[in-house]
Write a protein that holds these residues in place. Structure first.
Motif, PDB file in Angstrom:
ATOM      1  N   THR A 104      91.824  -2.924 -39.663  1.00 56.24           N
ATOM      2  CA  THR A 104      90.789  -3.956 -39.738  1.00 56.24           C
ATOM      3  C   THR A 104      90.204  -4.244 -38.369  1.00 56.24           C
ATOM      4  O   THR A 104      90.933  -4.522 -37.416  1.00 56.24           O
ATOM      5  CB  THR A 104      91.369  -5.251 -40.329  1.00 56.24           C
ATOM      6  OG1 THR A 104      91.862  -4.977 -41.639  1.00 56.24           O
ATOM      7  CG2 THR A 104      90.292  -6.333 -40.402  1.00 56.24           C
ATOM      8  N   GLN A 105      88.895  -4.183 -38.292  1.00 54.73           N
ATOM      9  CA  GLN A 105      88.184  -4.508 -37.062  1.00 54.73           C
ATOM     10  C   GLN A 105      87.737  -5.959 -37.110  1.00 54.73           C
ATOM     11  O   GLN A 105      87.197  -6.416 -38.112  1.00 54.73           O
ATOM     12  CB  GLN A 105      86.965  -3.604 -36.892  1.00 54.73           C
ATOM     13  CG  GLN A 105      87.314  -2.139 -36.699  1.00 54.73           C
ATOM     14  CD  GLN A 105      86.084  -1.303 -36.425  1.00 54.73           C
ATOM     15  OE1 GLN A 105      85.118  -1.756 -35.816  1.00 54.73           O
ATOM     16  NE2 GLN A 105      86.112  -0.070 -36.877  1.00 54.73           N
ATOM     17  N   TYR A 106      87.949  -6.668 -36.020  1.00 52.71           N
ATOM     18  CA  TYR A 106      87.522  -8.051 -35.868  1.00 52.71           C
ATOM     19  C   TYR A 106      86.395  -8.070 -34.850  1.00 52.71           C
ATOM     20  O   TYR A 106      86.572  -7.620 -33.716  1.00 52.71           O
ATOM     21  CB  TYR A 106      88.690  -8.931 -35.414  1.00 52.71           C
ATOM     22  CG  TYR A 106      89.815  -8.973 -36.420  1.00 52.71           C
ATOM     23  CD1 TYR A 106      90.810  -8.001 -36.422  1.00 52.71           C
ATOM     24  CD2 TYR A 106      89.861  -9.971 -37.392  1.00 52.71           C
ATOM     25  CE1 TYR A 106      91.829  -8.021 -37.354  1.00 52.71           C
ATOM     26  CE2 TYR A 106      90.890 -10.002 -38.332  1.00 52.71           C
ATOM     27  CZ  TYR A 106      91.864  -9.018 -38.307  1.00 52.71           C
ATOM     28  OH  TYR A 106      92.876  -9.041 -39.233  1.00 52.71           O
ATOM     29  N   PHE A 107      85.267  -8.603 -35.287  1.00 55.60           N
ATOM     30  CA  PHE A 107      84.069  -8.571 -34.453  1.00 55.60           C
ATOM     31  C   PHE A 107      83.904  -9.849 -33.643  1.00 55.60           C
ATOM     32  O   PHE A 107      84.248 -10.944 -34.093  1.00 55.60           O
ATOM     33  CB  PHE A 107      82.822  -8.385 -35.327  1.00 55.60           C
ATOM     34  CG  PHE A 107      82.609  -6.974 -35.793  1.00 55.60           C
ATOM     35  CD1 PHE A 107      83.288  -6.485 -36.900  1.00 55.60           C
ATOM     36  CD2 PHE A 107      81.726  -6.134 -35.137  1.00 55.60           C
ATOM     37  CE1 PHE A 107      83.099  -5.175 -37.342  1.00 55.60           C
ATOM     38  CE2 PHE A 107      81.520  -4.838 -35.568  1.00 55.60           C
ATOM     39  CZ  PHE A 107      82.199  -4.356 -36.670  1.00 55.60           C
ATOM     40  N   GLY A 108      83.326  -9.675 -32.462  1.00 55.30           N
ATOM     41  CA  GLY A 108      82.885 -10.805 -31.671  1.00 55.30           C
ATOM     42  C   GLY A 108      81.509 -11.256 -32.126  1.00 55.30           C
ATOM     43  O   GLY A 108      80.910 -10.640 -33.013  1.00 55.30           O
ATOM     44  N   PRO A 109      80.980 -12.325 -31.516  1.00 51.22           N
ATOM     45  CA  PRO A 109      79.684 -12.868 -31.934  1.00 51.22           C
ATOM     46  C   PRO A 109      78.503 -12.065 -31.414  1.00 51.22           C
ATOM     47  O   PRO A 109      77.370 -12.285 -31.860  1.00 51.22           O
ATOM     48  CB  PRO A 109      79.687 -14.273 -31.343  1.00 51.22           C
ATOM     49  CG  PRO A 109      80.567 -14.146 -30.140  1.00 51.22           C
ATOM     50  CD  PRO A 109      81.629 -13.150 -30.506  1.00 51.22           C
ATOM     51  N   GLY A 110      78.740 -11.165 -30.474  1.00 49.27           N
ATOM     52  CA  GLY A 110      77.672 -10.323 -29.957  1.00 49.27           C
ATOM     53  C   GLY A 110      76.989 -10.879 -28.721  1.00 49.27           C
ATOM     54  O   GLY A 110      77.078 -12.070 -28.407  1.00 49.27           O
TER      55      GLY A 110
END
Lengths: 116, 114
Positions: A104-110
Motif C-alpha cells: 500500500t502506497q500512502y500519498f502526501g498532499p503534493g
C-alpha cells in the motif's frame, strides 16, 4: 503516526529557474515514489526508491529531472531549467517496501508547481 | 506505450444510487489493480485493490469486478453518498525483475447529488 509530508505546498517559479521539491516519507517506510499530476489528468509515475537506490530512472520526463534519497528517508526531486510544461502537482508516496506490487502506497498532499 | 483506459471521465449519480467506473488495461503482466480516491487538495488514498486471480472483491459499499480475459476491471459504489464525491483513479501495477511499474487511468470525477 505522521503521514507523508511534502514541501513546499506551493511553488511559483520563473521559466529557466531550478526548483527542489522535498518529500518526507512515513517513518520506517523503505520505498518512496514520485508522481506528476497535470491539471485534470491522471498520475504519471516518475521514479521509485528502494532504500536510497533508484533502480529505474526511465520514467523521468527529461534529463532536467533528477531525484535522490539520502539516509533511506527524505527524498528530493530537482527540476533544472524549468519549463512551463513542468507546471503540475508533484506527489510523493511511500510504502513499507517495494518487493511486491501490492504494498500500500500512502500519498502526501503534493507540491503544486507553477512555472511562469 | 502501455495504457490504462478509464471511463467515464465524469459521473453524476443520485444519492443511494450505484456508481460504476470502468478501466481497461493492455499488459497482461500487471498483477495488482488498485483504486484510489482523491479529494480536492489531497493526495490519492487507496480505496480497494484486487489481484487477477480473483474475479470480485467487496469491501463495504465498494466492489471491484475483474474480467481477466477481457482485461477489464470496474469499481462499483453501492448506495452512493454525497461524501463519495471525489475523483477516482484506477491503476495497474507490477513488480518484476525489471523493477516496479505502475500506470494510472486518467480519473473519473464523481458527483453524488443529495
Amino acid at each position: 503516526g505522521a503521514g507523508v509530508s511534502q514541501s513546499p505546498s506551493n511553488k511559483v517559479t520563473e521559466k529557466g529557474k531550478d526548483v527542489e521539491l522535498r518529500c518526507d516519507p512515513i517513518s520506517g517506510h523503505t520505498a518512496l515514489y514520485w508522481y506528476r499530476q497535470s491539471l485534470g489528468q491522471g498520475l504519471e509515475f516518475l521514479i521509485y526508491f528502494q532504500g536510497n537506490s533508484a533502480p529505474d530512472k526511465s520514467g523521468l520526463p527529461s534529463d532536467r529531472f533528477s531525484a535522490e534519497r539520502t539516509g533511506g528517508s527524505v527524498s528530493t526531486l530537482t527540476i533544472q531549467r524549468t519549463q512551463q510544461e513542468d507546471s503540475a502537482v508533484y506527489l510523493c508516496a511511500s510504502s513499507l517496501e517495494v518487493w511486491t506490487s501490492a504494498d500500500t502506497q500512502y500519498f502526501g498532499p503534493g507540491t503544486r508547481l507553477t512555472v511562469l | 506505450q502501455q495504457q490504462v483506459k478509464q471511463s467515464p471521465q465524469s459521473l453524476i449519480v443520485q444519492k443511494g444510487g450505484i456508481s460504476i467506473i470502468n478501466c481497461a488495461y493492455e499488459n497482461t503482466a500487471f498483477d495488482y489493480f488498485p483504486w484510489y480516491q482523491q479529494f480536492p487538495g489531497k493526495g490519492p488514498a487507496l480505496l480497494i485493490a484486487i489481484r487477477p486471480d480473483v474475479s470480485e472483491k467487496k469491501e463495504g459499499r465498494f466492489t471491484i469486478s475483474f474480467n481477466k480475459s477481457a482485461k477489464q476491471f470496474s469499481l462499483h459504489i453501492m448506495d452512493s453518498q454525497p461524501g463519495d464525491s471525489a475523483t477516482y483513479f484506477c491503476a495497474a501495477s507490477i513488480y518484476s525483475t525489471g523493477g516496479f511499474k505502475t500506470i494510472f487511468g486518467a480519473g473519473t470525477r464523481l458527483f453524488v447529488k443529495a
